[in-house]
Design a protein around this motif. Structure first.
Motif, PDB file in Angstrom:
ATOM      1  N   ILE A  76      -2.849  12.631   3.287  1.00 34.46           N
ATOM      2  CA  ILE A  76      -1.660  12.665   4.129  1.00 34.46           C
ATOM      3  C   ILE A  76      -0.467  12.161   3.322  1.00 34.46           C
ATOM      4  O   ILE A  76      -0.505  11.056   2.780  1.00 34.46           O
ATOM      5  CB  ILE A  76      -1.867  11.766   5.371  1.00 34.46           C
ATOM      6  CG1 ILE A  76      -3.080  12.229   6.168  1.00 34.46           C
ATOM      7  CG2 ILE A  76      -0.613  11.762   6.240  1.00 34.46           C
ATOM      8  CD1 ILE A  76      -3.561  11.197   7.176  1.00 34.46           C
ATOM      9  N   ASP A  77       0.596  12.978   3.255  1.00 33.63           N
ATOM     10  CA  ASP A  77       1.809  12.554   2.554  1.00 33.63           C
ATOM     11  C   ASP A  77       2.642  11.610   3.414  1.00 33.63           C
ATOM     12  O   ASP A  77       3.221  10.647   2.917  1.00 33.63           O
ATOM     13  CB  ASP A  77       2.675  13.760   2.188  1.00 33.63           C
ATOM     14  CG  ASP A  77       2.025  14.652   1.139  1.00 33.63           C
ATOM     15  OD1 ASP A  77       1.239  14.140   0.319  1.00 33.63           O
ATOM     16  OD2 ASP A  77       2.312  15.858   1.143  1.00 33.63           O
ATOM     17  N   MET A  78       2.715  11.923   4.729  1.00 30.66           N
ATOM     18  CA  MET A  78       3.546  11.128   5.625  1.00 30.66           C
ATOM     19  C   MET A  78       2.816  10.886   6.940  1.00 30.66           C
ATOM     20  O   MET A  78       2.183  11.795   7.476  1.00 30.66           O
ATOM     21  CB  MET A  78       4.861  11.842   5.932  1.00 30.66           C
ATOM     22  CG  MET A  78       5.768  11.066   6.903  1.00 30.66           C
ATOM     23  SD  MET A  78       7.094  12.071   7.606  1.00 30.66           S
ATOM     24  CE  MET A  78       8.059  12.454   6.161  1.00 30.66           C
ATOM     25  N   VAL A 100      -6.660   7.146   0.093  1.00 28.85           N
ATOM     26  CA  VAL A 100      -5.398   7.479  -0.571  1.00 28.85           C
ATOM     27  C   VAL A 100      -4.293   7.262   0.465  1.00 28.85           C
ATOM     28  O   VAL A 100      -4.123   8.080   1.370  1.00 28.85           O
ATOM     29  CB  VAL A 100      -5.379   8.943  -1.072  1.00 28.85           C
ATOM     30  CG1 VAL A 100      -4.038   9.252  -1.725  1.00 28.85           C
ATOM     31  CG2 VAL A 100      -6.523   9.194  -2.040  1.00 28.85           C
ATOM     32  N   PRO A 101      -3.580   6.142   0.380  1.00 26.24           N
ATOM     33  CA  PRO A 101      -2.530   5.878   1.379  1.00 26.24           C
ATOM     34  C   PRO A 101      -1.440   6.949   1.339  1.00 26.24           C
ATOM     35  O   PRO A 101      -1.227   7.589   0.304  1.00 26.24           O
ATOM     36  CB  PRO A 101      -1.966   4.520   0.961  1.00 26.24           C
ATOM     37  CG  PRO A 101      -3.002   3.913   0.088  1.00 26.24           C
ATOM     38  CD  PRO A 101      -3.704   5.057  -0.584  1.00 26.24           C
ATOM     39  N   PRO A 102      -0.738   7.139   2.443  1.00 23.89           N
ATOM     40  CA  PRO A 102       0.359   8.112   2.443  1.00 23.89           C
ATOM     41  C   PRO A 102       1.489   7.649   1.541  1.00 23.89           C
ATOM     42  O   PRO A 102       1.595   6.455   1.231  1.00 23.89           O
ATOM     43  CB  PRO A 102       0.812   8.124   3.913  1.00 23.89           C
ATOM     44  CG  PRO A 102       0.442   6.766   4.420  1.00 23.89           C
ATOM     45  CD  PRO A 102      -0.836   6.405   3.701  1.00 23.89           C
ATOM     46  N   LYS A 103       2.335   8.588   1.126  1.00 23.95           N
ATOM     47  CA  LYS A 103       3.515   8.223   0.334  1.00 23.95           C
ATOM     48  C   LYS A 103       4.562   7.564   1.226  1.00 23.95           C
ATOM     49  O   LYS A 103       5.322   6.713   0.801  1.00 23.95           O
ATOM     50  CB  LYS A 103       4.110   9.470  -0.311  1.00 23.95           C
ATOM     51  CG  LYS A 103       3.193  10.153  -1.316  1.00 23.95           C
ATOM     52  CD  LYS A 103       3.875  11.404  -1.878  1.00 23.95           C
ATOM     53  CE  LYS A 103       2.994  12.148  -2.836  1.00 23.95           C
ATOM     54  NZ  LYS A 103       2.063  13.066  -2.163  1.00 23.95           N
ATOM     55  N   THR A 104       4.586   8.007   2.513  1.00 24.41           N
ATOM     56  CA  THR A 104       5.621   7.553   3.433  1.00 24.41           C
ATOM     57  C   THR A 104       5.034   7.279   4.808  1.00 24.41           C
ATOM     58  O   THR A 104       4.169   8.032   5.280  1.00 24.41           O
ATOM     59  CB  THR A 104       6.721   8.639   3.591  1.00 24.41           C
ATOM     60  OG1 THR A 104       7.227   8.989   2.305  1.00 24.41           O
ATOM     61  CG2 THR A 104       7.858   8.168   4.479  1.00 24.41           C
ATOM     62  N   ALA A 120       3.763  -2.456   3.865  1.00 26.94           N
ATOM     63  CA  ALA A 120       3.657  -1.126   3.266  1.00 26.94           C
ATOM     64  C   ALA A 120       4.480  -1.016   1.988  1.00 26.94           C
ATOM     65  O   ALA A 120       3.989  -0.528   0.967  1.00 26.94           O
ATOM     66  CB  ALA A 120       4.095  -0.071   4.281  1.00 26.94           C
ATOM     67  N   GLU A 121       5.719  -1.460   2.043  1.00 28.17           N
ATOM     68  CA  GLU A 121       6.580  -1.352   0.859  1.00 28.17           C
ATOM     69  C   GLU A 121       5.997  -2.165  -0.305  1.00 28.17           C
ATOM     70  O   GLU A 121       6.094  -1.754  -1.460  1.00 28.17           O
ATOM     71  CB  GLU A 121       8.006  -1.808   1.197  1.00 28.17           C
ATOM     72  CG  GLU A 121       8.717  -0.876   2.177  1.00 28.17           C
ATOM     73  CD  GLU A 121       9.626   0.153   1.528  1.00 28.17           C
ATOM     74  OE1 GLU A 121      10.103  -0.090   0.399  1.00 28.17           O
ATOM     75  OE2 GLU A 121       9.871   1.204   2.153  1.00 28.17           O
ATOM     76  N   ALA A 122       5.348  -3.301  -0.004  1.00 29.60           N
ATOM     77  CA  ALA A 122       4.721  -4.118  -1.049  1.00 29.60           C
ATOM     78  C   ALA A 122       3.593  -3.354  -1.737  1.00 29.60           C
ATOM     79  O   ALA A 122       3.259  -3.633  -2.886  1.00 29.60           O
ATOM     80  CB  ALA A 122       4.185  -5.417  -0.450  1.00 29.60           C
ATOM     81  N   LYS A 123       3.011  -2.372  -1.035  1.00 33.25           N
ATOM     82  CA  LYS A 123       1.933  -1.568  -1.620  1.00 33.25           C
ATOM     83  C   LYS A 123       2.445  -0.241  -2.159  1.00 33.25           C
ATOM     84  O   LYS A 123       1.665   0.652  -2.472  1.00 33.25           O
ATOM     85  CB  LYS A 123       0.848  -1.326  -0.575  1.00 33.25           C
ATOM     86  CG  LYS A 123       0.117  -2.609  -0.214  1.00 33.25           C
ATOM     87  CD  LYS A 123      -1.128  -2.353   0.584  1.00 33.25           C
ATOM     88  CE  LYS A 123      -1.863  -3.673   0.751  1.00 33.25           C
ATOM     89  NZ  LYS A 123      -3.141  -3.522   1.392  1.00 33.25           N
TER      90      LYS A 123
END
Length: 142
Positions: A76-78, A100-104, A120-123
Protein backbone atom coordinates in the motif's frame (compact mmCIF):
# COMPACT_ATOMS: atom_id res chain seq x y z
CA UNK A 1 2.15 25.91 5.34
CA UNK A 2 -0.43 23.59 6.87
CA UNK A 3 -0.17 22.04 10.33
CA UNK A 4 1.20 18.84 8.78
CA UNK A 5 4.17 20.76 7.39
CA UNK A 6 3.42 19.69 3.81
CA UNK A 7 3.78 22.21 0.97
CA UNK A 8 1.77 22.12 -2.25
CA UNK A 9 4.83 20.54 -3.91
CA UNK A 10 4.88 17.81 -1.24
CA UNK A 11 1.17 17.06 -1.75
CA UNK A 12 1.58 17.04 -5.54
CA UNK A 13 4.50 14.59 -5.26
CA UNK A 14 2.54 12.31 -2.91
CA UNK A 15 -0.48 12.20 -5.24
CA UNK A 16 1.71 11.63 -8.32
CA UNK A 17 3.82 8.87 -6.75
CA UNK A 18 0.91 7.00 -5.15
CA UNK A 19 -0.51 4.01 -7.03
CA UNK A 20 -2.27 1.95 -4.35
CA UNK A 21 -4.54 3.40 -1.67
CA UNK A 22 -6.23 1.65 1.25
CA UNK A 23 -9.33 3.57 2.33
CA UNK A 24 -9.92 2.92 6.04
CA UNK A 25 -13.52 3.47 7.07
CA UNK A 26 -14.98 2.68 3.65
CA UNK A 27 -18.77 2.86 3.53
CA UNK A 28 -21.48 1.53 1.25
CA UNK A 29 -23.59 4.61 2.05
CA UNK A 30 -23.43 7.01 -0.95
CA UNK A 31 -24.22 9.98 1.31
CA UNK A 32 -21.01 9.51 3.33
CA UNK A 33 -18.00 11.61 2.18
CA UNK A 34 -15.81 8.49 2.08
CA UNK A 35 -18.02 6.98 -0.64
CA UNK A 36 -17.52 9.97 -2.95
CA UNK A 37 -13.81 10.24 -2.24
CA UNK A 38 -13.33 6.53 -2.93
CA UNK A 39 -15.14 6.93 -6.26
CA UNK A 40 -12.96 9.94 -7.06
CA UNK A 41 -9.76 7.99 -6.33
CA UNK A 42 -10.91 5.02 -8.44
CA UNK A 43 -11.81 7.43 -11.25
CA UNK A 44 -8.32 8.94 -11.07
CA UNK A 45 -6.82 5.51 -11.75
CA UNK A 46 -5.58 4.59 -8.29
CA UNK A 47 -5.83 0.95 -7.18
CA UNK A 48 -8.16 1.30 -4.19
CA UNK A 49 -8.60 -1.20 -1.37
CA UNK A 50 -11.60 -0.45 0.88
CA UNK A 51 -11.10 -1.35 4.56
CA UNK A 52 -14.12 -2.03 6.79
CA UNK A 53 -14.33 -5.12 9.04
CA UNK A 54 -18.14 -5.05 8.91
CA UNK A 55 -18.17 -5.26 5.11
CA UNK A 56 -15.17 -7.60 4.61
CA UNK A 57 -15.56 -9.90 1.63
CA UNK A 58 -18.25 -7.79 0.01
CA UNK A 59 -17.85 -5.63 -3.09
CA UNK A 60 -17.86 -1.86 -2.81
CA UNK A 61 -17.69 0.23 -5.98
CA UNK A 62 -16.32 -2.83 -7.77
CA UNK A 63 -13.57 -3.44 -5.21
CA UNK A 64 -13.30 -6.23 -2.64
CA UNK A 65 -13.54 -4.94 0.94
CA UNK A 66 -10.89 -6.08 3.44
CA UNK A 67 -11.22 -6.33 7.22
CA UNK A 68 -7.85 -4.74 7.97
CA UNK A 69 -4.77 -3.23 6.36
CA UNK A 70 -2.90 -6.49 7.02
CA UNK A 71 -5.41 -8.35 4.81
CA UNK A 72 -4.69 -6.27 1.68
CA UNK A 73 -2.89 -8.51 -0.85
CA UNK A 74 -0.59 -5.76 -2.15
CA UNK A 75 1.86 -3.16 -0.91
CA UNK A 76 0.00 0.00 0.00
CA UNK A 77 1.43 3.38 -1.03
CA UNK A 78 -1.11 5.44 0.91
CA UNK A 79 -3.53 4.80 3.75
CA UNK A 80 -6.45 7.25 3.54
CA UNK A 81 -8.06 7.44 6.99
CA UNK A 82 -11.76 8.18 7.45
CA UNK A 83 -11.90 7.66 11.22
CA UNK A 84 -12.09 10.15 14.05
CA UNK A 85 -8.90 11.78 15.34
CA UNK A 86 -8.57 9.46 18.34
CA UNK A 87 -9.16 6.25 16.35
CA UNK A 88 -6.73 7.44 13.68
CA UNK A 89 -3.86 6.68 16.08
CA UNK A 90 -4.72 2.96 16.02
CA UNK A 91 -4.91 3.03 12.23
CA UNK A 92 -1.50 4.72 12.05
CA UNK A 93 -0.01 2.02 14.29
CA UNK A 94 -1.64 -0.71 12.18
CA UNK A 95 -0.12 0.84 9.04
CA UNK A 96 3.33 1.14 10.63
CA UNK A 97 3.17 -2.55 11.62
CA UNK A 98 2.77 -3.74 8.02
CA UNK A 99 5.73 -5.71 6.59
CA UNK A 100 6.16 -2.83 4.12
CA UNK A 101 4.71 0.34 5.66
CA UNK A 102 2.93 2.79 3.36
CA UNK A 103 4.82 5.80 2.02
CA UNK A 104 2.01 8.09 3.19
CA UNK A 105 -0.77 8.13 5.77
CA UNK A 106 -3.45 10.64 4.85
CA UNK A 107 -5.84 11.84 7.57
CA UNK A 108 -9.03 13.29 6.16
CA UNK A 109 -10.57 16.72 6.83
CA UNK A 110 -11.01 17.27 10.54
CA UNK A 111 -8.79 14.31 11.46
CA UNK A 112 -5.73 15.35 13.45
CA UNK A 113 -3.57 13.04 15.56
CA UNK A 114 -0.31 14.71 16.59
CA UNK A 115 1.09 11.68 18.46
CA UNK A 116 0.43 9.38 15.49
CA UNK A 117 1.92 11.98 13.18
CA UNK A 118 5.12 11.98 15.24
CA UNK A 119 5.31 8.15 15.36
CA UNK A 120 4.87 7.79 11.61
CA UNK A 121 7.14 10.63 10.54
CA UNK A 122 9.86 9.27 12.89
CA UNK A 123 9.71 6.03 10.86
CA UNK A 124 9.96 7.85 7.53
CA UNK A 125 6.27 7.70 6.66
CA UNK A 126 4.81 11.01 5.46
CA UNK A 127 1.62 12.08 7.22
CA UNK A 128 -0.92 14.48 5.74
CA UNK A 129 -3.52 15.78 8.23
CA UNK A 130 -6.85 17.57 7.94
CA UNK A 131 -6.96 17.44 4.13
CA UNK A 132 -8.80 15.54 1.40
CA UNK A 133 -7.15 14.14 -1.76
CA UNK A 134 -10.40 14.80 -3.71
CA UNK A 135 -9.94 18.50 -2.90
CA UNK A 136 -6.14 18.74 -3.05
CA UNK A 137 -5.75 16.79 -6.34
CA UNK A 138 -8.01 19.05 -8.43
CA UNK A 139 -6.71 22.18 -6.65
CA UNK A 140 -3.13 21.24 -7.59
CA UNK A 141 -3.96 19.83 -11.02
CA UNK A 142 -2.92 16.28 -10.15
Amino acid sequence: MAMDGKTDDDITRILEETRTIAVVGASQNPSRPVYGVMGFLIGRGYEVYPINPGLAGQELQGRTVYASLADVPAEIDMVDVFRNSEAAGDTIDEALALPVPPKTIWLQLGVINEAGFERAEAKGVKVVMDRCPAIEGPRLGV
